[in-house]
Design a protein around this motif. Structure first.
Motif, PDB file in Angstrom:
ATOM      1  N   UNK A  39      28.065  42.939  48.191  1.00  0.00           N
ATOM      2  CA  UNK A  39      27.732  41.559  48.057  1.00  0.00           C
ATOM      3  C   UNK A  39      28.663  40.358  46.883  1.00  0.00           C
ATOM      4  N   UNK A  40      28.478  39.420  46.857  1.00  0.00           N
ATOM      5  CA  UNK A  40      29.496  38.228  45.909  1.00  0.00           C
ATOM      6  C   UNK A  40      29.578  38.821  44.461  1.00  0.00           C
ATOM      7  N   UNK A  41      28.980  39.822  44.349  1.00  0.00           N
ATOM      8  CA  UNK A  41      29.288  40.352  43.186  1.00  0.00           C
ATOM      9  C   UNK A  41      30.896  41.926  43.681  1.00  0.00           C
ATOM     10  N   UNK A  42      30.642  42.447  43.980  1.00  0.00           N
ATOM     11  CA  UNK A  42      31.455  43.548  44.599  1.00  0.00           C
ATOM     12  C   UNK A  42      32.584  42.869  45.400  1.00  0.00           C
ATOM     13  N   UNK A  43      32.128  41.755  46.100  1.00  0.00           N
ATOM     14  CA  UNK A  43      33.641  40.848  47.441  1.00  0.00           C
ATOM     15  C   UNK A  43      34.580  40.309  45.725  1.00  0.00           C
ATOM     16  N   UNK A  44      33.588  39.697  44.696  1.00  0.00           N
ATOM     17  CA  UNK A  44      34.574  38.619  43.718  1.00  0.00           C
ATOM     18  C   UNK A  44      35.733  40.162  42.751  1.00  0.00           C
ATOM     19  N   UNK A  45      34.762  41.337  42.472  1.00  0.00           N
ATOM     20  CA  UNK A  45      35.540  42.666  42.011  1.00  0.00           C
ATOM     21  C   UNK A  45      36.701  43.267  43.075  1.00  0.00           C
ATOM     22  N   UNK A  46      36.486  43.362  44.137  1.00  0.00           N
ATOM     23  CA  UNK A  46      37.568  43.749  45.297  1.00  0.00           C
ATOM     24  C   UNK A  46      39.266  42.707  45.286  1.00  0.00           C
ATOM     25  N   UNK A  47      38.369  41.143  44.736  1.00  0.00           N
ATOM     26  CA  UNK A  47      39.466  40.602  45.186  1.00  0.00           C
ATOM     27  C   UNK A  47      40.027  40.495  43.727  1.00  0.00           C
ATOM     28  N   UNK A  48      39.348  40.445  42.905  1.00  0.00           N
ATOM     29  CA  UNK A  48      40.737  40.967  41.431  1.00  0.00           C
ATOM     30  C   UNK A  48      41.980  41.641  41.822  1.00  0.00           C
ATOM     31  N   UNK A  49      41.307  43.188  41.899  1.00  0.00           N
ATOM     32  CA  UNK A  49      41.919  44.545  42.095  1.00  0.00           C
ATOM     33  C   UNK A  49      42.597  43.890  43.244  1.00  0.00           C
ATOM     34  N   UNK A  50      42.594  43.494  43.908  1.00  0.00           N
ATOM     35  CA  UNK A  50      43.766  43.180  44.784  1.00  0.00           C
ATOM     36  C   UNK A  50      44.210  42.085  44.812  1.00  0.00           C
ATOM     37  N   UNK A  51      43.881  41.614  43.792  1.00  0.00           N
ATOM     38  CA  UNK A  51      45.059  39.784  43.097  1.00  0.00           C
ATOM     39  C   UNK A  51      46.360  40.854  42.504  1.00  0.00           C
TER      40      UNK A  51
END
Length: 431
Positions: A39-51
């Protein structure tokens, strides 16, 4: 060292398998169930951890569900980031955090795009007492997997679809096997509730009853007394799930054979044969856990003792008492075996709000499939006469009104609830 390539028939998608030198089994899967999580939420969380250069993986039961072709209802995540690192990362990104009580165990819950994401730092157990564990954080995925209970619960999914399996959990899941991670004794002594988790997952995963490893059964037998230190509430959560799963009768019988029952609040001389009979005929009709368990009880006193140990809900206790009291005396009529009248008359007379629900459970207990179907679709009729109707007829004595109403109720039941108000009141006039 490379392994054999195969495809799980329960999972569709692109698959690549290999063993690395640490005997880590990996496999990449992109199923529709997996992709639906993004979802948009998981994509945002994933991007944050990767960053922020932290690894994030799906953990535990969600992995097992995905490998079984199911979309998980709940998804837990594991990470190499510590709680403080997660808090700093979320605060800097303006992400709200909730449920701070999990932080001491390494869990931070972030809320983004109206979704909650529970993320837990990788951990290792430093000290355990059979109920609680003192942990410290780690960045080693294998060590975190090693502290989990069962192999089928010790796997991770990377967000790219890669499965990370350190203890043969995927193979066990495919083969419908339930095994502890490493030594069964060690895993059980870390938390004795794992005995019941083994039973619960056996009922969910195992294809047939009775296919247990002897080492596992011996470990359970030797450590059954450890259940005495586990809270009743925790035991009841696991036991309920076992009772409504597959092989429930076999598993309860095994609990007695392994000496577990006395530490769980179950009657020492439980009627296991009766439970096996009830489960065999009722398990396909979605019985409540207490409907199956009540077959063990020989008296209402045993229901009371179960409540003292497990702190069951009032509704569950009342159902147990109801079944123990009425399972023999409230039965179908020999003259009209296809009639539900004895059961509907009882509901009309007791006037309890949940009487019909209890009656359905009683019919499941008794194995009355045809009567159960009729009871489930029966609309409780409303008795058409009230005391006010009698007062309008000039009857003023409260005692007399009560007697007349009871008489009219019996007449109404004999009519199969067909007589209307006028017909019933005419009955009063004629008398």
């Amino acid at each position: 060292m490379w392994g054999r390539v195969f495809v799980n028939p329960l999972v569709t998608g692109r698959v690549h398998l290999l063993w690395n030198r640490r005997r880590l089994f990996t496999m990449q899967v992109k199923t529709k169930e997996f992709q639906s999580l993004f979802t948009d939420g998981l994509n945002s969380i994933a991007e944050l951890f990767e960053k922020n250069h932290f690894e994030l993986r799906i953990a535990g039961g969600a992995v097992r569900d995905l490998l079984s072709g199911k979309r998980p209802d709940d998804v837990d995540f594991a990470t190499t980031a510590t709680p403080n690192e997660m808090k700093g990362m979320f605060q800097a990104a303006g992400v709200r955090m909730i449920n701070n009580k999990g932080e001491k165990h390494g869990t931070i819950t972030a809320r983004i795009h109206n979704e909650n994401f529970e993320v837990t730092t990788l951990r290792v157990d430093i000290q355990t007492d059979g109920r609680h564990a003192e942990v410290e954080f780690t960045t080693d995925w294998k060590k975190d997997a090693e502290r989990r209970d069962l192999t089928i619960n010790s796997m991770f999914f990377g967000l790219d679809g890669t499965l990370y399996d350190y203890f043969n959990g995927y193979e066990d899941l495919k083969n419908c096997k339930v095994r502890f991670v490493g030594s069964p004794v060690a895993r059980i002594q870390e938390d004795y509730l794992r005995i019941l988790r083994y039973f619960r997952f056996y009922g969910r995963v195992a294809g047939q009853a009775g296919q247990h490893e002897l080492e596992t059964l011996q470990a359970i037998r030797e450590n059954a007394q450890g259940l005495a230190s586990i809270s009743g509430e925790r035991i009841w959560v696991e036991l309920k799930k076992t009772l409504v799963g597959n092989h429930a009768a076999h598993l309860v019988e095994l609990m007695y054979e392994l000496g577990m029952a006395q530490y769980m609040g179950l009657p020492v001389e439980g009627n296991v044969a009766e439970l096996m009979r009830v489960w065999q005929q009722a398990h396909g009709w979605s019985p409540k856990p207490m409907t199956i368990l009540s077959a063990l009880f020989r008296s209402s006193a045993e229901v009371d003792r179960l409540d003292l140990r497990l702190k069951i809900s009032r509704e569950e206790k009342n159902l147990g008492l109801f079944l123990v009291k009425h399972r023999r005396e409230l039965v179908k009529s020999e003259d009209e075996p296809d009639s539900i009248k004895p059961f509907t008359d009882f509901i009309i007379d007791c006037r309890e709000t949940d009487a019909q629900s209890k009656m359905c459970e009683l019919l499941k207990y008794q194995g009355e499939e045809r009567l159960l179907g009729r009871m489930q679709t029966w609309d409780i009729p409303r008795f058409p006469v009230s005391g006010h109707d009698l007062r309008r007829m000039g009857i003023t004595s409260g005692k007399e009104i009560g007697l007349i109403l009871q008489n009219l109720r019996d007449v109404w039941k004999d009519s199969r609830y067909q007589m209307d108000k006028e017909e019933l009141l005419n009955n009063v006039v004629r008398s």
